[in-house]
Design a protein around this motif. Structure first.
Motif, PDB file in Angstrom:
ATOM      1  N   PRO A 166       0.834  -1.198   0.000  1.00 50.05           N
ATOM      2  CA  PRO A 166       0.000   0.000   0.000  1.00 50.05           C
ATOM      3  C   PRO A 166       0.870   1.251   0.000  1.00 50.05           C
ATOM      4  O   PRO A 166       2.004   1.235   0.483  1.00 50.05           O
ATOM      5  N   ILE A 167       0.319   2.324  -0.516  1.00 53.46           N
ATOM      6  CA  ILE A 167       1.060   3.584  -0.561  1.00 53.46           C
ATOM      7  C   ILE A 167       0.637   4.444   0.627  1.00 53.46           C
ATOM      8  O   ILE A 167      -0.541   4.467   0.988  1.00 53.46           O
ATOM      9  N   PRO A 168       1.580   5.139   1.285  1.00 51.43           N
ATOM     10  CA  PRO A 168       1.258   5.866   2.520  1.00 51.43           C
ATOM     11  C   PRO A 168       0.755   7.292   2.320  1.00 51.43           C
ATOM     12  O   PRO A 168       0.554   8.006   3.293  1.00 51.43           O
ATOM     13  N   PHE A 169       0.594   7.727   1.062  1.00 49.19           N
ATOM     14  CA  PHE A 169       0.078   9.070   0.843  1.00 49.19           C
ATOM     15  C   PHE A 169      -0.841   9.073  -0.374  1.00 49.19           C
ATOM     16  O   PHE A 169      -0.855   8.123  -1.163  1.00 49.19           O
ATOM     17  N   ALA A 170      -1.631  10.134  -0.512  1.00 47.24           N
ATOM     18  CA  ALA A 170      -2.630  10.222  -1.572  1.00 47.24           C
ATOM     19  C   ALA A 170      -2.172  11.196  -2.649  1.00 47.24           C
ATOM     20  O   ALA A 170      -1.310  12.049  -2.428  1.00 47.24           O
TER      21      ALA A 170
END
Length: 456
Positions: A50-54
């Motif tokens: 998963p990626i920790p920022f949008a």
């Protein structure tokens, strides 16, 4: 506008690199915090990250099939910080972290939102972005080509193609929906289509080396398989084990007719409905009981401290043959489980391993292992220890054989179910007496499972 790079984290195995299998996003996609953006293959499992920022994806810095070092950037996202980017406004959590380094806890299994693992529709090939010059890399990453992006294949097929040096984009798919099948890849590797060089090999090719024909691909007379992933991990682990721990292997042949009768009864027992009951289940339970009587075999060697570390819990490794190779995840606290609980745990362990979804934590901390060579029709073997473990039990094929049985003082030859067991152990920790006791105890329980009532 702010650009952030997501660096490849350590998926939890203490690794230095991983193979990028499938991008779940493309340039232009909007991602939310904890969206699964990429699937990578480590030495033991397939892991979704998963990626920790949008924000909005502006560049993919590695291609499917690349081997990427841990800590290297793999994707660039425009977060919209300091601007009016709607994606950033909708996700305040995107403001966490500074600079190019990803922040937060280990990303494996970190709070993925429901539905975030679905595949996103590709929007075409990613193109280099001038904003990516924020922190240029010493070696430019190869963008994902349009041909590669259009190729549809399941992860095991992609892995096969990568190992055989076959370009998925060059194959005409035969599967439903335009999916490349295993047969398509094998046909291409054997000459049905022109095999190409793996990406990693192309990068290292010298100017005088022909890129069209790989030194690690296929030819008319041979097939070369890159040593990567599970194969690489297994090879290194076995070499380390064989040349570090002094191996001793002992064998015993045992009449397991009573075990086979027990298996038949359990299959009809309502308490074991919807679970697979096999002789391996009884072997696993027998080994746990044997370790309870001989706990020193459940140990590891601490070279730095010059100590033998006896483990309290039995974390039972079960060697599972999978499309990615032989994997050995383990069942934590197997010795404290009932027979039904152990059956459920074994079924889940094998199923997850074959799907390539075993998490790194399930491979760590094993204390003893069973390898079921009998499933291949093999009678016995001399298994090599998993690094850090003191013993490994090989369970051979169960065969109907003539056996001498004494009844009322008279010996006669009758057909019985017979198998062979082999126990390899580290002679630094386990001497001949201890190893023999463990093996004899397992054999005794398989010969007469009721013996367990006396030991418990």
């Amino acid at each position: 506008m702010a650009l952030k790079k997501f660096n490849l984290p350590d998926p939890g195995e203490g690794l230095t690199e991983a193979d990028l299998v499938t991008w779940r996003v493309a340039v232009g996609d909007v991602v939310k915090v904890n969206d699964m953006v990429v699937e990578v293959e480590t030495a033991k499992s397939l892991v979704e990250l998963p990626i920790p920022f949008a924000g909005t994806v502006v560049e993919l810095l590695a291609a499917e099939g690349d081997t990427v070092e841990v800590g290297a950037p793999i994707i660039v996202v425009e977060t919209g910080e300091g601007g009016s980017d709607p994606a950033a406004a909708a996700e305040p959590a995107a403001a966490e972290g500074e600079g190019d380094e990803s922040s937060g806890p280990n990303l494996v299994g970190y709070g993925a939102k429901a539905g975030s693992t679905r595949r996103r529709a590709r929007k075409g090939a990613p193109t280099p972005s001038p904003e990516a010059e924020v922190a240029p890399e010493p070696e430019p990453a190869m963008p994902v080509t349009g041909e590669r992006a259009r190729a549809l294949a399941k992860p095991p097929v992609r892995k096969l193609a990568k190992d055989l040096g076959v370009d998925l984009g060059s194959i005409t798919p035969s599967g439903d929906g335009g999916i490349v099948t295993r047969a398509d890849v094998e046909a291409a590797a054997s000459g049905g289509a022109a095999p190409t060089e793996p990406v990693a090999a192309r990068r290292s090719a010298s100017p005088t080396q022909s890129v069209g024909r790989s030194t690690s691909g296929s030819s008319a007379t041979e097939t070369r398989i890159p040593i990567k992933g599970v194969r690489k991990m297994t090879a290194q682990a076995m070499v380390d084990s064989a040349f570090t721990a002094p191996h001793v292997t002992e064998f015993i042949t045992v009449d397991v007719t009573a075990t086979m009768e027990l298996v038949d009864r359990l299959k009809r027992d309502r308490a074991f409905t919807d679970v697979k009951v096999t002789p391996l289940l009884v072997v696993a339970k027998a080994l746990c009981l044997a370790i309870r009587r001989n706990p020193q075999v459940n140990a590891s060697w601490d070279e730095a401290a010059q100590e033998i570390v006896v483990k309290r819990d039995v974390n039972l490794g079960i060697a599972a043959a999978t499309p990615r190779g032989l994997l050995v995840p383990n069942i934590k606290g197997a010795d404290s489980m009932s027979m039904r609980e152990l059956a459920d745990a074994m079924a889940q362990l094998v199923s997850t391993a074959r799907e390539g979804k075993t998490q790194p934590a399930d491979f760590a901390g094993g204390t003893v292992t069973i390898t079921n060579v009998g499933v291949f029709g093999v009678d016995t073997g001399t298994p090599i220890l998993n690094p850090g473990e003191a013993a490994i039990l090989a369970f051979g094929a169960v065969r109907r054989m003539p056996w001498v049985v004494e009844r009322d003082g008279v010996e006669e030859i009758v057909p019985r179910w017979v198998t062979q067991l082999a126990l390899s152990f580290d002679h630094r920790m386990v001497d001949g007496e201890l190893g023999s006791k463990v093996l004899a105890d397992v054999a005794a329980l398989l010969h007469y499972p009721g013996q367990a009532l006396v030991w418990v």
